[in-house]
Design an enzyme around this catalytic site. Structure first.
Site: not given
Ligand code: 8DG
Ligand code: MN
Ligand code: MN
Length: 371
Positions: A205, A207, A295
């Protein structure tokens, strides 16, 4: 042979926040195997061994050299008997029998398949499995199953959102969000976070953190952005969570994976014409657009550094930052704040560097947090 064996001059810390871990992984065969074992325990809700394999994988990811013998690992932390026996198997045979057995296990395969759908967690996946369902067709044909809105869009956009998002696509989305946010509030702050901030080439995703200097205004920012994206016709799915953040309730003493800031989980329609070099889609796909998971989180400005540090990840890096704060500094860290239990006070920070300094840690750059 002794001369070619790498020796740890400086000892490797048991905490990921005291290691520098880039996206270059010299021990992928081992860490991939550990990830399968961790996932198996996670799906069976066995926390201890799951965490042990994640910690072991994280230690190996931080090494600037490839492990070629078990002897080379003797000074490394977080490697237990089970991890070492798996490594020995891989060193001898190039693969692990235990890992291969898991990968060919019907329950593991099915739970992995089901949880790969946006909105389907381990509990739902297990419920479907116990009902005898084994494929998406089984699930979609079962009239007793009521998919929620999230799961419905998960199935609808499955192909697109299970396909990795490229850096170029993340940049294009940044432009879209940037325009929307600044049309609403000219002095808004937007930052790319998550895996792309850590320098990853691909992600599941994209962020973002958004905020504004005007206190309280950040709470209405996301609904306004959603409104604008809806009018542009590019919003395919939205799940909005209003802020439940209350400064007077800090510090939160329980480890909280989720934070209380206003946030939304979106699926956006991204046009190929907006992406430099084109979309990262299947060959022969001629739609000219794709669905992407996005996100957004909107902390108040004075919580920005904590939110940025928390959302940049990796998850293992975050876990160890909190563990280090608690175990080594008697402090509590989460996405909202840092609390010193000895001084009984909240510590202020406007940058990530401030937080590392409060913790007495050397600053680790975002691209060195791929633990
Ligand atoms: P990717 O998307 O590239 O596969 O990996 P990522 O960017 O490291 O993972 P992510 O699932 O998008 O999460 C990014 C960071 O956000 C991770 O360190 C966890 C953090 N996070 C929070 N709160 C929340 C929440 O409420 N939902 C999600 N999905 N992630 C959160 O601190
Ligand atoms: Mn991510
Ligand atoms: Mn995310």
């Amino acid at each position: 042979p002794e001369a070619s064996t790498p020796t740890a001059v400086v000892s490797v810390s048991q905490y990921a926040c005291q290691r520098r871990t880039t996206t270059e992984n010299n021990n992928k065969t081992f860490t991939d195997a550990f990830e399968v074992l961790a996932e198996r325990y996670e799906l069976n809700e066995i926390e201890g061994p799951c965490l042990a394999f994640r910690r072991a994988a994280s230690v190996l990811k931080s090494l600037p050299w490839a492990v070629r013998s078990l002897g080379a690992t003797q000074d490394l932390p977080c490697l237990g008997e089970h991890t070492k026996s798996v490594m020995e198997e891989i060193l001898q045979n190039g693969r692990s029998f235990e890992v291969e057995r898991i990968l060919s296990d019907e329950r593991f395969q099915t739970l992995k398949l089901f949880t790969s759908v946006f909105g389907v967690g381990p509990k739902t996946a297990d419920k479907w499995y116990r009902r005898g369902l084994r494929s998406f067709n089984d699930v979609l044909a079962d009239s007793s199953i009521q998919l929620n809105r999230m799961q419905q869009s998960g199935f609808l956009h499955y192909e697109d959102i299970s396909r990795a998002v490229s850096k170029a696509e993340a940049r294009a989305l940044r432009n879209i969000i940037d325009k929307a946010v600044h049309a609403i509030t000219p002095d808004a702050v937007l930052a790319l976070t998550g895996g792309f901030r850590r320098g990853k080439e691909f992600g599941h995703d994209v962020d973002f953190i958004v905020t504004t200097p005007e206190p309280g205004e950040e709470e209405t920012l996301i609904p306004k952005v959603i409104n604008r994206l809806t009018k542009q016709g590019i919003l395919l799915y939205t799940e909005y969570q209003a802020s439940t953040f209350d400064m007077s309730k800090l510090p939160c003493h329980r480890f909280e994976a989720m934070d209380h800031f206003a946030k939304c989980f979106l699926i956006l329609r991204l046009e190929g014409s907006q992406v430099e070099g084109g979309l990262h889609i299947a060959e022969g796909d001629s739609r000219g657009w794709r669905a992407v998971r996005v996100d957004l989180v909107a902390p108040p400005m004075d919580r920005y550094a904590f939110a940025l540090l928390g959302w940049t990840g990796s998850r293992q890096f975050e876990r160890d930052l909190r563990r280090y704060a608690r175990m080594e500094r008697q402090m509590l860290l989460d996405n909202h704040a840092l609390y010193d239990k000895t001084k009984k006070e909240l510590l202020a920070a406007t940058t990530e560097k401030d937080i590392f300094a409060h913790l007495g840690l050397e600053y680790i750059e975002p691209w060195q947090r791929n633990a």
